[in-house]
Design a protein around this motif. Structure first.
Motif, short mmCIF file in Angstrom:
data_model
loop_
_atom_site.label_atom_id
_atom_site.label_comp_id
_atom_site.label_asym_id
_atom_site.label_seq_id
_atom_site.Cartn_x
_atom_site.Cartn_y
_atom_site.Cartn_z
N GLY A 117 0.81 -1.20 0.00
CA GLY A 117 0.00 0.00 0.00
C GLY A 117 0.85 1.26 0.00
O GLY A 117 2.03 1.23 -0.33
N LEU A 118 0.23 2.37 0.42
CA LEU A 118 0.88 3.68 0.32
C LEU A 118 2.11 3.84 1.20
O LEU A 118 2.83 4.83 1.07
N ALA A 119 2.34 2.91 2.09
CA ALA A 119 3.53 3.01 2.94
C ALA A 119 4.80 3.09 2.11
O ALA A 119 5.78 3.73 2.52
N ASP A 120 4.80 2.47 0.93
CA ASP A 120 5.98 2.51 0.08
C ASP A 120 6.02 3.75 -0.82
O ASP A 120 6.98 3.93 -1.57
N ALA A 121 5.01 4.61 -0.73
CA ALA A 121 5.01 5.83 -1.52
C ALA A 121 6.03 6.84 -1.00
O ALA A 121 6.36 7.81 -1.70
N TRP A 122 6.55 6.60 0.21
CA TRP A 122 7.58 7.49 0.73
C TRP A 122 8.82 7.49 -0.17
O TRP A 122 9.55 8.48 -0.24
N ILE A 123 9.06 6.37 -0.85
CA ILE A 123 10.18 6.32 -1.79
C ILE A 123 9.97 7.35 -2.90
O ILE A 123 10.88 8.11 -3.26
N ALA A 124 8.75 7.40 -3.44
CA ALA A 124 8.44 8.34 -4.51
C ALA A 124 8.58 9.78 -4.03
O ALA A 124 9.08 10.65 -4.75
N ILE A 125 8.14 10.04 -2.80
CA ILE A 125 8.26 11.39 -2.23
C ILE A 125 9.72 11.79 -2.09
O ILE A 125 10.14 12.89 -2.48
N GLY A 126 10.53 10.88 -1.53
CA GLY A 126 11.95 11.16 -1.35
C GLY A 126 12.65 11.40 -2.67
O GLY A 126 13.48 12.32 -2.80
N LEU A 127 12.33 10.61 -3.67
CA LEU A 127 12.95 10.76 -4.99
C LEU A 127 12.58 12.07 -5.66
O LEU A 127 13.43 12.74 -6.27
N THR A 128 11.32 12.47 -5.56
CA THR A 128 10.88 13.71 -6.19
C THR A 128 11.57 14.93 -5.57
O THR A 128 12.03 15.82 -6.27
N VAL A 129 11.65 14.94 -4.24
CA VAL A 129 12.33 16.04 -3.56
C VAL A 129 13.82 16.05 -3.93
O VAL A 129 14.40 17.11 -4.22
N GLY A 130 14.45 14.88 -3.92
CA GLY A 130 15.87 14.78 -4.28
C GLY A 130 16.14 15.25 -5.69
O GLY A 130 17.13 15.95 -5.95
N ALA A 131 15.27 14.88 -6.63
CA ALA A 131 15.44 15.27 -8.02
C ALA A 131 15.32 16.79 -8.19
O ALA A 131 16.08 17.41 -8.93
N TRP A 132 14.36 17.39 -7.47
CA TRP A 132 14.19 18.84 -7.55
C TRP A 132 15.44 19.56 -7.03
O TRP A 132 15.94 20.51 -7.66
N LEU A 133 15.96 19.12 -5.89
CA LEU A 133 17.17 19.73 -5.32
C LEU A 133 18.36 19.56 -6.25
O LEU A 133 19.19 20.47 -6.40
N ASN A 134 18.43 18.40 -6.91
CA ASN A 134 19.54 18.13 -7.82
C ASN A 134 19.52 19.08 -9.01
O ASN A 134 20.54 19.66 -9.40
N TRP A 135 18.35 19.26 -9.61
CA TRP A 135 18.22 20.18 -10.74
C TRP A 135 18.45 21.63 -10.30
O TRP A 135 19.06 22.41 -11.03
N LYS A 136 17.98 21.98 -9.12
CA LYS A 136 18.06 23.37 -8.65
C LYS A 136 19.50 23.77 -8.33
O LYS A 136 19.96 24.85 -8.73
#
Length: 492
Positions: free
Chosen positions: A73-92
C-alpha cells in the motif's frame, strides 16, 4: 502464437526499430569521444530533462514501484516522495554549477575526470577509484535492467526469462553501441514520453474497471485495511530509509551527466520544470497502478497474479486492445532500456576516458577512442548479462543496492566539489572509499533495517570534510570563482 500475441509483437517490433533508427542517426553525428560520451555539450533542456528522468526511473518505476504498492500500500510511496524532492534539489543546485564547473575544469567529460581536474589530484588515484566504483555499481545496475527485461518477456509473451533478457540486452546494446550518449539521450526522451503516457492511461482506464474511486477504496481496504495510509504499518526507520532514496540523486553518474551536456547553465531552470513535472505525473501514475491492480485482482479472484512486480503488465493486457497493449507494454521496455543504455555509456566512458587512456599513457586517435568506448559497452553488457543469467533477486532490491552505492560514494563528493573550495583530493578519496565500504557492509550490522545510503552518505561527508581540513588545500580559487560566477549568470 495467437492473434493477441501477434498484435503485441508487432507493436514491440515497431518500437525496437524506432530505437535502433535513432541510434544510427546519432552515429552520424558522433565524430570523437566528446560526442560519444557527452553529445558535444549541446543537449536542449527538454531532451536533457526527459532523458534524465527516463534513465533515472528504469524498470522499477513500472515494475518495482507498482509491485511494492500492490503488496504494502501507500507506505511505500515514501520512496516516490523522497525521490521527487531529491530530483528537484539536484536540478536546482547541482545542475547549473556542474554544467559550468566541468567546462571550466579543463572541459571534463566524465565525473571521474571532473574530480581529477577540480581537485588537482597528481596521483590520479581519485580518477582510478572513481572509475572502478562506476564499473562495479553500474554492473549491478545494468544487471537489474536485464532482469527487468527477462521478467517483461516472461510475463507478456510467455517466453523464457533468459530469452527475454537476451532480446532486451541485444537491442539496447545495438543502439548504444552506435549512437553513444546522443543516441541514448534522444531514445531516452522518446521513451520518457512513452512511459508517462502509459503510466497515465493504465490508472485512468483502470479506475473505471474497478468501479470508480469508491470501488477501488473498498476493494483495497478489504484485503489490506492499512493500504491507503502513509503511516500505518511503517516505522520511523522505514520512512527515513524511503526518504533517503532522495540522497542518491547527487551521485548518480548517468543522471548528472545530462547536466554536463546542457547547452548552458541557464537551461537548468527549464530542465528542472520539465523534469519534475514529468516525474510527478509518472510517479502518481505508478502509485495508482499498484493500488488499482490490487483492487482489480481482489474483485476477480478467478485471476491470479504470481508476481506482484508484474501488476502493470497484467493490467495493460486486461484493459487494452492487443495492439494498443503492445505499445503500452513497450513503455516498460522503454523504462528498462533507457536506463541500461545511459549506464552503458557512463561505464564506457569510465573504461576509456578514466582508465584506458591512463593505463596506455599515449595519445589515441578520436576514431579509436570511439571504438574503445564501444568495446567498453560490450564488456560491461556481457558481465551484467552473466550476473542476470539466473534471476536471484527482486528488481527493486538490485536497484536499491546500486543506487545506494552511487549516492554514498559520489553524492557528497559532487556537492563538496561544487560548493566548498577547501575540498581536497585526499578528502574525496577517503570519503568515497568510506561511503562504498559502508554500503557493502551495512547489511551485516545490527542496524541493517536502515537503508545503507544514509550511513554511507554521512560517512563520506564526515570523513571527506575531516581529511580535507588536515590536508593542503588545492590551488583552485580562480577556477572556483569563475565557475560560481558563470552559474549565477545562468540564474542559478
Amino acid at each position: 502464437m495467437d492473434a493477441d500475441q501477434i498484435f503485441k509483437l508487432i507493436a514491440i517490433i515497431i518500437y525496437f526499430a524506432a530505437m535502433i533508427a535513432i541510434g544510427l542517426w546519432a552515429n552520424l553525428r558522433t565524430k570523437d569521444l566528446s560526442d560519444y560520451m557527452l553529445g558535444g555539450r549541446g543537449l536542449p533542456p527538454f531532451v536533457a530533462a526527459l532523458s534524465a528522468g527516463a534513465s533515472d526511473m528504469s524498470g522499477w518505476l513500472m515494475l518495482g514501484l507498482p509491485g511494492a504498492l500492490y503488496v504494502t500500500g501507500l507506505a511505500d510511496a515514501w520512496i516516490a516522495i523522497g525521490l521527487t524532492v531529491g530530483a528537484w534539489l539536484n536540478w536546482k543546485f547541482v545542475a547549473p554549477r556542474l554544467r559550468t564547473y566541468t567546462e571550466v575544469a579543463q572541459n571534463s567529460i566524465t565525473i571521474p575526470s571532473f574530480f581529477d581536474n577540480r581537485l588537482k589530484d597528481r596521483s590520479r588515484m581519485l580518477r582510478v577509484v572513481s572509475g572502478l566504483l562506476i564499473l562495479t555499481f553500474f554492473t549491478f545496475y545494468v544487471s537489474s535492467g536485464m532482469v527487468s527485461g527477462g521478467v517483461f518477456f516472461e510475463n507478456s509473451f510467455g517466453s523464457s526469462y533468459r530469452a527475454g533478457m537476451l532480446i532486451v540486452a541485444g537491442v539496447t546494446v545495438l543502439y548504444t553501441f552506435f549512437g553513444g550518449f546522443l543516441g541514448a539521450s534522444y531514445t531516452d526522451m522518446m521513451q520518457g514520453l512513452l512511459m508517462m503516457t502509459a503510466l497515465l492511461l493504465v490508472p485512468i482506464l483502470g479506475i473505471f474497471a474497478v468501479g470508480g474511486p469508491a470501488g477501488m477504496v473498498e476493494s483495497v481496504t478489504s484485503v489490506n485495511p492499512n493500504a491507503l495510509s502513509l503511516i500505518a504499518g511503517t516505522t520511523v526507520v522505514g520512512v527515513v530509509s524511503a526518504l533517503g532514496w532522495g540522497l542518491g540523486y547527487f551521485g548518480q553518474p548517468h543522471i548528472i551527466v545530462r547536466f554536463m551536456a546542457l547547452r548552458s547553465a541557464a537551461d537548468a531552470t527549464a530542465g528542472r520544470r520539465i523534469g519534475i513535472g514529468w516525474m510527478a505525473l509518472s510517479m502518481i501514475g505508478a502509485i495508482f497502478t499498484g493500488l488499482i491492480g490490487l483492487a482489480y485482482f481482489t474483485q476477480h479472484p478467478e485471476l491470479t497474479l504470481a508476481d506482484p512486480e508484474a501488476v502493470f503488465l497484467a493490467m495493460t493486457q486486461i484493459l487494452f486492445h492487443p495492439l494498443v497493449a503492445g505499445f503500452v507494454l513497450a513503455a516498460v521496455l522503454a523504462a528498462i532500456m533507457s536506463t541500461v543504455s545511459s549506464q552503458l555509456v557512463v561505464c564506457s566512458s569510465a573504461l576509456v576516458e578514466d582508465l584506458a587512456n591512463m593505463i596506455l599513457k599515449r595519445d589515441i586517435s578520436p576514431r579509436n577512442q570511439v571504438w574503445l568506448g564501444r568495446l567498453g559497452v560490450l564488456v560491461v553488457a556481457l558481465i551484467a548479462g552473466a550476473l542476470a543469467w539466473t534471476q536471484n533477486d527482486t528488481i527493486l532490491a538490485l536497484v536499491a543496492f546500486a543506487w545506494a552505492g552511487f549516492g554514498a560514494a559520489f553524492g557528497p563528493a559532487v556537492l563538496l566539489s561544487l560548493f566548498w573550495r577547501r575540498y581536497t583530493a585526499a578528502g574525496a578519496l577517503a570519503g568515497m572509499i568510506a561511503g562504498a565500504i559502508v554500503v557493502f557492509t551495512w547489511q551485516y550490522t545490527p542496524w541493517s533495517s536502515l537503508y545503507e545510503i544514509i550511513p554511507g552518505f554521512i560517512a563520506n561527508l564526515v570523513i571527506g570534510i575531516t581529511v580535507s581540513l588536515v590536508t593542503p588545500a588545492p590551488d583552485v580559487d580562480e577556477e572556483f570563482s569563475q565557475a560560481q560566477q558563470l552559474a549565477k549568470a545562468g540564474r542559478f
